[in-house]
Design a protein around this motif. Structure first.
Motif, PDB file in Angstrom:
ATOM      1  N   GLN A 259       0.825  -1.208   0.000  1.00  0.00           N
ATOM      2  CA  GLN A 259       0.000   0.000   0.000  1.00  0.00           C
ATOM      3  C   GLN A 259       0.858   1.255   0.000  1.00  0.00           C
ATOM      4  N   ASP A 260       1.964   1.250   0.777  1.00  0.00           N
ATOM      5  CA  ASP A 260       2.865   2.405   0.773  1.00  0.00           C
ATOM      6  C   ASP A 260       3.485   2.599  -0.615  1.00  0.00           C
ATOM      7  N   ALA A 261       3.842   1.494  -1.256  1.00  0.00           N
ATOM      8  CA  ALA A 261       4.436   1.605  -2.594  1.00  0.00           C
ATOM      9  C   ALA A 261       3.434   2.180  -3.586  1.00  0.00           C
ATOM     10  N   ARG A 262       2.177   1.728  -3.503  1.00  0.00           N
ATOM     11  CA  ARG A 262       1.166   2.277  -4.404  1.00  0.00           C
ATOM     12  C   ARG A 262       0.914   3.751  -4.128  1.00  0.00           C
ATOM     13  N   ALA A 263       0.912   4.100  -2.826  1.00  0.00           N
ATOM     14  CA  ALA A 263       0.723   5.521  -2.494  1.00  0.00           C
ATOM     15  C   ALA A 263       1.892   6.364  -2.990  1.00  0.00           C
TER      16      ALA A 263
END
Length: 387
Positions: A259-263
């Motif tokens: 999720q952090d990578a997508r954000a």
């Protein structure tokens, strides 16, 4: 004194009052007396028909009453007529023809056991002491009574044979440790296979394979080996528990990182798109006034670079030299001086290799307020202009 001894005075126990020893009374006389009592004429030599009928009725009543019997709840009765099996009866009150039928009760509910033990040779040529307990109950009363002379003895011999066969085809480590359940099941199956042709009327309820023991000479070594295997199993269980504990955390961490990578991806893409849009808007202005736009971009970049530093650099137009104001050191000196004397002033050190400032302006530009430690705005402007 005996009745036939001398001096008995003729006392005869047979009722011979005359003293003459004529022997016991006549049997016919006894029957005649009995016939008179039952209504006979007494003149004949036997019973009358009425007396005979009474005797027969009494005998039939006694015979009929003697035929009642009871079978308990946990039993089954095997009925034999002149030695031939004719059926079975359940619990309760029943009647049989005495002297014709016979009933043999058999307990079919009680669970019985037969032990088996001994020193046996294993497949890897080791000797091991094993113990077994077979639990069974009777399911066919007739076969249990008549198919074998001693069903329990036959079952005991079958158990011993099956146990030796299974142990002889197993390794000692399996018998002592992890293979006990398999040996129990194999022994159970082998016992049932052996007793099936004999029709003993028995059913195996359970087989308890007790812990086997190695020979006493090597018992300590085998105890150590068993302890090591138990420790191995314990470590495996602990590792599996740790795995079940860590795996959800790892999955959650992977999800969070994803999720952090997508954000981050979305933020970078949006920043790039914003920068592209900003430069697209700046391009027409740059085409109209390139010099002004270039200078403004330079100043914005310098402002952004020097906004996070505590050094002040002043570019002098009259000379190639630059004036450096060590504000951080001045602040340190002011802090030290304020502790000694709160009213003292700290002079501002100037580095200017081009020319000296006039005396009228130097007094205002070379001093700063003791309250905030900053150089007056006019002095900074003059220094920036190189005056």
């Amino acid at each position: 004194m005996a009745w036939n001894e001398p001096g008995n005075k003729g006392k005869d126990p047979w009722g011979n009052k005359g003293g003459n020893d004529k022997g016991p009374p006549d049997v016919d006389e006894v029957f005649r007396k009995l016939s008179k009592r039952f209504g006979g004429s007494g003149g004949g030599s036997g019973f009358s028909y009425g007396a005979l009928a009474i005797v027969v009725v009494i005998a039939l009543v006694v015979w009929g009453l003697s035929g009642f019997y009871t079978i308990k709840e946990a039993q089954r009765g095997v009925v034999m007529r002149f030695g031939q099996h004719i059926g079975e009866v359940g619990p309760g009150l029943h009647w049989k023809a005495t002297f014709v039928d016979s009933v043999l009760p058999v307990d079919i509910s009680t669970v019985r056991s037969i032990p088996a033990s001994g020193s046996m040779l294993t497949a890897d040529e080791n000797v091991v002491q094993v113990e077994l307990d077979v639990q069974f109950k009777v399911t066919n009363a007739y076969n249990y009574l008549f198919s074998a002379v001693d069903p329990q003895s036959s079952l005991s011999e079958a158990t011993d044979s099956a146990l030796r066969y299974v142990v002889g085809h197993s390794r000692m480590d399996d018998i002592l440790t992890t293979g006990r359940a398999t040996i129990r099941d194999n022994t159970w199956s082998e016992i049932e296979r052996i007793i099936e042709p004999y029709k003993l009327g028995l059913t195996i309820v359970d087989v308890n394979f007790l812990p086997a023991r190695p020979p006493e000479e090597v018992k300590e070594a085998f105890d150590d080996a068993i302890s090591a295997q138990e420790d191995e199993q314990r470590f495996i269980r602990e590792a599996e528990a740790y795995e079940r504990e860590i795996e959800p955390k790892a999955r959650g961490q992977v999800q969070r990182i994803s999720q952090d990578a997508r954000a981050y991806k979305e933020r970078v893409v949006q920043d790039a798109e914003g920068a592209v849009a900003r430069f697209d808007k700046l391009l027409p202005e740059y085409k109209q006034a390139p010099e002004v736009t270039r200078k403004r971009l330079y100043m914005d970049a310098m402002q952004e670079v020097f906004s996070s530093t505590d050094k002040v650099l002043v570019d002098s137009k009259n000379s190639n030299n630059m004036m450096y104001l060590p504000l951080d050191k001045m602040m340190d000196k002011r802090a030290a001086a304020s502790q000694a004397d709160s009213n003292s002033q700290v002079p501002v050190t100037q580095y200017n290799n081009s020319s000296s400032l006039d005396s009228s302006s130097s007094s205002s530009s070379n001093s700063y307020s003791a309250n905030d430690g900053r150089i007056p705005r006019e002095a900074r402007v003059r220094q920036a202009r190189g005056e």
